[in-house]
Design an enzyme around this catalytic site. Structure first.
Site, PDB file in Angstrom:
ATOM      1  N   ARG A  63     -47.065 -14.823 -29.477  1.00  0.00           N
ATOM      2  CA  ARG A  63     -48.212 -14.680 -30.361  1.00  0.00           C
ATOM      3  C   ARG A  63     -49.370 -13.913 -29.734  1.00  0.00           C
ATOM      4  O   ARG A  63     -49.932 -13.007 -30.337  1.00  0.00           O
ATOM      5  CB  ARG A  63     -48.725 -16.059 -30.809  1.00  0.00           C
ATOM      6  CG  ARG A  63     -47.952 -16.640 -31.949  1.00  0.00           C
ATOM      7  CD  ARG A  63     -47.892 -18.139 -31.836  1.00  0.00           C
ATOM      8  NE  ARG A  63     -47.011 -18.491 -30.738  1.00  0.00           N
ATOM      9  CZ  ARG A  63     -45.701 -18.689 -30.879  1.00  0.00           C
ATOM     10  NH1 ARG A  63     -45.159 -18.624 -32.060  1.00  0.00           N
ATOM     11  NH2 ARG A  63     -44.937 -18.974 -29.834  1.00  0.00           N
ATOM     12  N   THR A  64     -49.738 -14.293 -28.514  1.00  0.00           N
ATOM     13  CA  THR A  64     -50.941 -13.687 -27.935  1.00  0.00           C
ATOM     14  C   THR A  64     -50.719 -12.192 -27.716  1.00  0.00           C
ATOM     15  O   THR A  64     -51.558 -11.366 -28.066  1.00  0.00           O
ATOM     16  CB  THR A  64     -51.314 -14.394 -26.612  1.00  0.00           C
ATOM     17  OG1 THR A  64     -51.373 -15.792 -26.860  1.00  0.00           O
ATOM     18  CG2 THR A  64     -52.652 -13.916 -26.085  1.00  0.00           C
ATOM     19  N   LYS A  93     -42.954  -7.440  -5.577  1.00  0.00           N
ATOM     20  CA  LYS A  93     -42.878  -6.997  -4.175  1.00  0.00           C
ATOM     21  C   LYS A  93     -43.940  -7.697  -3.327  1.00  0.00           C
ATOM     22  O   LYS A  93     -44.177  -7.322  -2.196  1.00  0.00           O
ATOM     23  CB  LYS A  93     -43.089  -5.487  -4.104  1.00  0.00           C
ATOM     24  CG  LYS A  93     -42.105  -4.686  -4.922  1.00  0.00           C
ATOM     25  CD  LYS A  93     -42.432  -3.204  -4.787  1.00  0.00           C
ATOM     26  CE  LYS A  93     -41.657  -2.379  -5.785  1.00  0.00           C
ATOM     27  NZ  LYS A  93     -42.211  -1.022  -5.870  1.00  0.00           N
ATOM     28  N   ARG A 115     -52.741 -12.010 -18.675  1.00  0.00           N
ATOM     29  CA  ARG A 115     -52.188 -13.375 -18.600  1.00  0.00           C
ATOM     30  C   ARG A 115     -51.495 -13.510 -17.252  1.00  0.00           C
ATOM     31  O   ARG A 115     -50.765 -12.607 -16.839  1.00  0.00           O
ATOM     32  CB  ARG A 115     -51.191 -13.617 -19.723  1.00  0.00           C
ATOM     33  CG  ARG A 115     -50.414 -14.906 -19.532  1.00  0.00           C
ATOM     34  CD  ARG A 115     -49.583 -15.263 -20.724  1.00  0.00           C
ATOM     35  NE  ARG A 115     -50.411 -15.751 -21.822  1.00  0.00           N
ATOM     36  CZ  ARG A 115     -49.924 -16.351 -22.909  1.00  0.00           C
ATOM     37  NH1 ARG A 115     -48.621 -16.537 -23.041  1.00  0.00           N
ATOM     38  NH2 ARG A 115     -50.724 -16.763 -23.866  1.00  0.00           N
ATOM     39  N   HIS A 148     -57.472 -20.636 -21.952  1.00  0.00           N
ATOM     40  CA  HIS A 148     -56.920 -19.630 -22.868  1.00  0.00           C
ATOM     41  C   HIS A 148     -57.974 -19.477 -23.974  1.00  0.00           C
ATOM     42  O   HIS A 148     -57.775 -19.912 -25.105  1.00  0.00           O
ATOM     43  CB  HIS A 148     -55.587 -20.156 -23.405  1.00  0.00           C
ATOM     44  CG  HIS A 148     -54.774 -19.151 -24.158  1.00  0.00           C
ATOM     45  ND1 HIS A 148     -55.227 -17.886 -24.489  1.00  0.00           N
ATOM     46  CD2 HIS A 148     -53.495 -19.236 -24.635  1.00  0.00           C
ATOM     47  CE1 HIS A 148     -54.263 -17.271 -25.158  1.00  0.00           C
ATOM     48  NE2 HIS A 148     -53.217 -18.049 -25.254  1.00  0.00           N
TER      49      HIS A 148
END
Ligand code: NCD
Length: 322
Positions: A63-64, A93, A115, A148
């Site tokens: 969704r986001t 890495k 995120r 969030h």
């Protein structure tokens, strides 16, 4: 009023006038998008034409990520994203997030949505942005167990529309309150409104974070924490349910306890007639599918609002009127 921050990092930073302005923008965008002719959509697509939005997602997202990239496209922006930054970027890495952020920002996006699985990474990116890149706006799209904030904006916009305001509501929040970042951001936002009262429902091992409980006490916001109580559903105006964040460590909730935290039609029936049931999604069995068609179940509408709220956020950041 203090100046609005450049970045969207934590719910505590919002002010009520800022939130009200976002609601007005969202209303206009949603209404006009759905009801006006195609000329309006064409006009919208010129608003932020040519601007570049990074969407760097180091954890899964449906969704986001989709609502942010769709919002950007509808406003004429170019979203630039990685499918899964934890696999397809140099973090594999061993690159530290400070280095990744500094390099990515040096390619000068207009806004950077991030995120990450580690709490605080969006704040680190914002610090680097302020220090080296004149504050290119950073948007926290979920930082580990932290916050969030744009999901919380979607949540309170949905509550605001359905309840006709945000004052004097009893809000039950259930599930993984310890690690559920959407719950954290939602509590901080709602705590700004007078007359809000929280009921936190969770197994003991997933109880609400102490720092948030302290924040509520300091701001005289009433709350009580409990195990699952059917009576709590009956007295709430809003029920906000969440899944157990199984990917964040191995706190084990016994199946019979998890079962208790499941909402089915029986539980929905107990809720007030005009109460609403929200969930940030994904739902992993803690709301039974039989509830999906019930009029109190608003999680699909909530997810849909994500598009318009995120369009409003982008308009607000760049100071354009939709
Ligand atoms: C939430 C998240 O990523 O924190 N999902 C979302 O953005 N709507 C909730 C979750 O994953 O449980």
């Amino acid at each position: 009023m203090t100046q609005k921050p450049k970045h969207i990092l934590r719910s505590q930073d919002f002010t009520i006038p800022w939130l009200e302005n976002l609601f007005t923008l969202t209303d206009a965008l949603k209404y006009r998008y759905l009801h006006e002719d195609t000329r309006y959509r064409e006009q919208l697509a010129t608003l932020l034409r040519g601007k570049i939005m990074y969407a760097i997602f180091g954890e899964p997202s449906t969704r986001t990520r989709f609502s942010f990239t769709m919002a950007a496209k509808r406003l004429g922006m170019h979203p630039q994203w990685t499918e899964d930054a934890s696999k397809f970027s140099s973090s594999v890495k061993g690159e530290v997030s400070e280095h990744s952020a500094r390099v990515l920002l040096s390619y000068r996006p207009d806004v950077f949505v991030i995120r990450h699985s580690v709490e605080g990474v969006a704040e680190t990116a914002a610090r680097i942005s302020d220090e080296y890149f004149r504050g290119i706006p950073i948007i926290n799209a979920g930082d580990g167990e932290g916050q969030h904030p744009t999901q919380a904006l979607v949540d309170i916009y949905t509550i605001f529309k359905k309840k006709g305001g945000l004052n004097n509501l009893t809000v039950a929040i259930g599930g993984d309150l310890l690690r559920g970042r959407t719950c954290h951001s939602l509590v901080y936002l709602l705590a700004k409104y007078p007359g809000i009262e929280f009921i936190f429902l969770s197994p003991q091992e997933l109880a609400m974070r102490e720092d948030i409980l302290e924040y509520l006490s300091r701001h005289n916001v009433p709350f009580h924490s409990d195990r699952f109580e059917i009576s709590a559903l009956a007295s709430s105006d809003v029920v906000y349910w969440t899944r157990t964040q199984t990917e964040r460590g191995d706190i084990r909730v016994r199946p019979e306890i998890a079962e208790k935290y499941t909402i089915g039609l029986r539980e929905v029936e107990i809720m007030k007639n005009d109460a609403i049931l929200l969930h940030p999604m994904p739902i992993n069995g803690e709301i039974k599918q039989e509830v999906d068609r019930d009029k109190k179940a608003l999680y699909f509408e909530q997810a849909e609002n994500g598009l318009y709220v995120r369009m409003a956020i982008l308009c607000d950041i760049f100071g354009v009127e939709p």
